[in-house]
Design a protein around this motif. Structure first.
Motif: not given
Lengths: 138, 138
Positions: A9-11, B68-71, B74-75
């Motif tokens: 998404x955008x972020x 890991x969830x953020x990675x 990708x947000x």
């Protein structure tokens, strides 16, 4: 690990990296005569002293392309001068973030996202400036 | 933009992100009873004062999973406390890097690569420690 388009998404850092790559590709296709950008100062330089030390649009053009190549390859160089410069910077940061890799992670993730946004805008501005120079800008 | 596997090598940020994700997935599959990690101190804490302020392995386990969830998504979050903490840090850096987005780019690219390497190792160590705790470590 899913890098599927639907997840972006955008972020998203990955989307921002793709967007940058695409904007630079467009810049490259538009600017048929990069040498016309020689000695054209950047718009974002306001005072004359800064302008003297600043690169012209021709240099910016090549810089943006070099960064695009790094983005596309995803490779992290370990032995160039940029890295040496940044190692010193990194060392000065270490005491702040020591023992907290989580903070490091969010700091660099956000930082990379933010700088990609800046560079994307820079590439778009440069393309517009070129169109002005050749007389077909809006 | 090509993120093809063939383009990735050991210094690739994207490969390092994938590697991290895979190591944390392995950690998650191995650690069937995360609660056994409660109150188990991290190996990397040496003095007792630091140990008091440091998280136990149970907290580390959840932290590594959250990263890991953020990675994987990708947000880049814009409104959580981590970001606020890092905004202050970012502001203190700005004078150093102002007007030089190229330096920012290489700095954050290298920084993110480096922190992913650290976190990957942390996740591997945690998995080994769990195997020790349940008595099937090497």
């Amino acid at each position: 690990m899913q890098y599927a388009e639907t997840k972006l998404n955008r972020n998203s850092l990955l989307l921002q990296l793709k967007r940058y790559s695409s904007v630079v590709n467009n810049m490259e296709q538009t600017i048929l005569l990069p040498s016309l950008l020689r000695d054209v100062p950047s718009d974002d330089v306001e005072d004359s002293e800064a302008a003297e030390n600043s690169m012209d649009l021709y240099e910016s053009y090549h810089l943006l392309k070099a960064i695009r190549n790094t983005v596309e390859s995803g490779l992290v160089a370990h032995d160039d001068s940029k890295v040496k410069k940044n190692t010193a910077l990194h060392k000065s940061l270490e005491p702040l973030l020591e023992g907290d890799p989580e903070a490091f992670f969010y700091f660099h993730l956000r930082g990379l996202f933010s700088v990609m946004t800046t560079l994307t805008k820079k590439s778009q501005n440069l393309t517009e400036k070129y169109l002005d120079v050749i007389g077909i800008g809006n």
